[in-house]
Design an enzyme around this catalytic site. Sequence first.
Site, PDB file in Angstrom:
ATOM      1  CE  LYS A 149    -127.714 -18.110 -44.851  1.00 48.86           C
ATOM      2  NZ  LYS A 149    -127.973 -16.727 -44.376  1.00 48.86           N
ATOM      3  NE  ARG A 182    -121.691 -16.330 -46.564  1.00 50.49           N
ATOM      4  CZ  ARG A 182    -122.268 -16.934 -45.531  1.00 50.49           C
ATOM      5  NH1 ARG A 182    -122.275 -18.233 -45.444  1.00 50.49           N
ATOM      6  NH2 ARG A 182    -122.853 -16.233 -44.582  1.00 50.49           N
ATOM      7  NE  ARG A 229    -127.696 -14.486 -35.992  1.00 46.12           N
ATOM      8  CZ  ARG A 229    -127.407 -14.707 -37.291  1.00 46.12           C
ATOM      9  NH1 ARG A 229    -128.078 -15.611 -37.980  1.00 46.12           N
ATOM     10  NH2 ARG A 229    -126.483 -14.000 -37.865  1.00 46.12           N
ATOM     11  NE  ARG A 244    -123.052 -15.480 -36.059  1.00 51.65           N
ATOM     12  CZ  ARG A 244    -123.460 -15.661 -37.309  1.00 51.65           C
ATOM     13  NH1 ARG A 244    -124.486 -16.454 -37.567  1.00 51.65           N
ATOM     14  NH2 ARG A 244    -122.863 -15.047 -38.298  1.00 51.65           N
ATOM     15  NE  ARG A 275    -122.473 -11.559 -41.070  1.00 51.05           N
ATOM     16  CZ  ARG A 275    -123.166 -11.649 -39.928  1.00 51.05           C
ATOM     17  NH1 ARG A 275    -122.864 -10.846 -38.908  1.00 51.05           N
ATOM     18  NH2 ARG A 275    -124.121 -12.510 -39.811  1.00 51.05           N
TER      19      ARG A 275
END
Length: 215
Positions: A13, A88, A127, A161, A172
């Site tokens: 996203k 969400r 990431r 992160r 998550r």
Amino acid sequence: MNLILLGPPGAGKGTQSDWLRDTYNLRKLATGDILREAAASGSDLGNHVKEIMASGKLVSDDIMINLIRECISAPSSANGFILDGFPRTLAQAEALDTMLKEEGKKLNHVIELEVDDAILVGRISGRYSCAKCGAGYHDDYRKPAKVGVCDSCGSVEFSRREDDNASTVSKRLEGYHAMTAPLLPYYETRGILKSVDGMAGIDEVSRQLKAILAA
Ligand code: ADP
Ligand code: ADP
Ligand code: ZN
């Protein structure tokens, strides 16, 4: 043009909303980024959301709805926006509908990035992003052209992160399936849901988005 990108953590996203922002001159509204900024500010709200994010749970609908309301009505969203990470939950989606109606705006497309759970942990654990401009990278799938130097701004500092670890990721993902996946039929019924193959390479996914926006 007003868009929502939907998909599990690591679906792409953020990567695609950066591309959409730059290609179509839209405002990117990424609630994860907004919350991380709040968390870094050390405000009461920031400290509160920091804890929740570290646990992999969702921040409350009330907080999220108030946060996004201002962004949507801001002049900088006049040419259109991309929502990345919001809504969400069904309550957030319903609140968004009400807000848009009040603003005289509508959603053009809700685009789902379809990705199998099995590859998401690899996406998330590799990431990282530029500490200066936020450009997103991946250890294997998207390296800067020159090792250790940001393509976009030339910075040599990068960050990862805190919540991108295996245990938070599984929470998550569970949260996504329980709370966010019900938004797919919600938007499907309204006739604005489109799906793209999020397993394809980054440029191929962008091409699929382009085709949707051109149709
Ligand atoms: P990812 O893109 O990996 O799914 P985000 O950066 O969008 O992650 O979100 C990071 C965290 O911020 C979430 O795990 C959640 O705690 C919080 N968050 C972001 N957006 C929302 C939202 N719309 N509602 C509730 N919590 C949110
Ligand atoms: P999200 O915002 O949905 O959590 P990101 O856009 O941050 O996802 O992507 C997660 C990681 O996977 C990033 O490191 C990104 O560079 C990489 N990535 C994004 N899209 C793809 C893709 N289509 N193929 C391979 N890697 C991707
Ligand atoms: Zn940079």
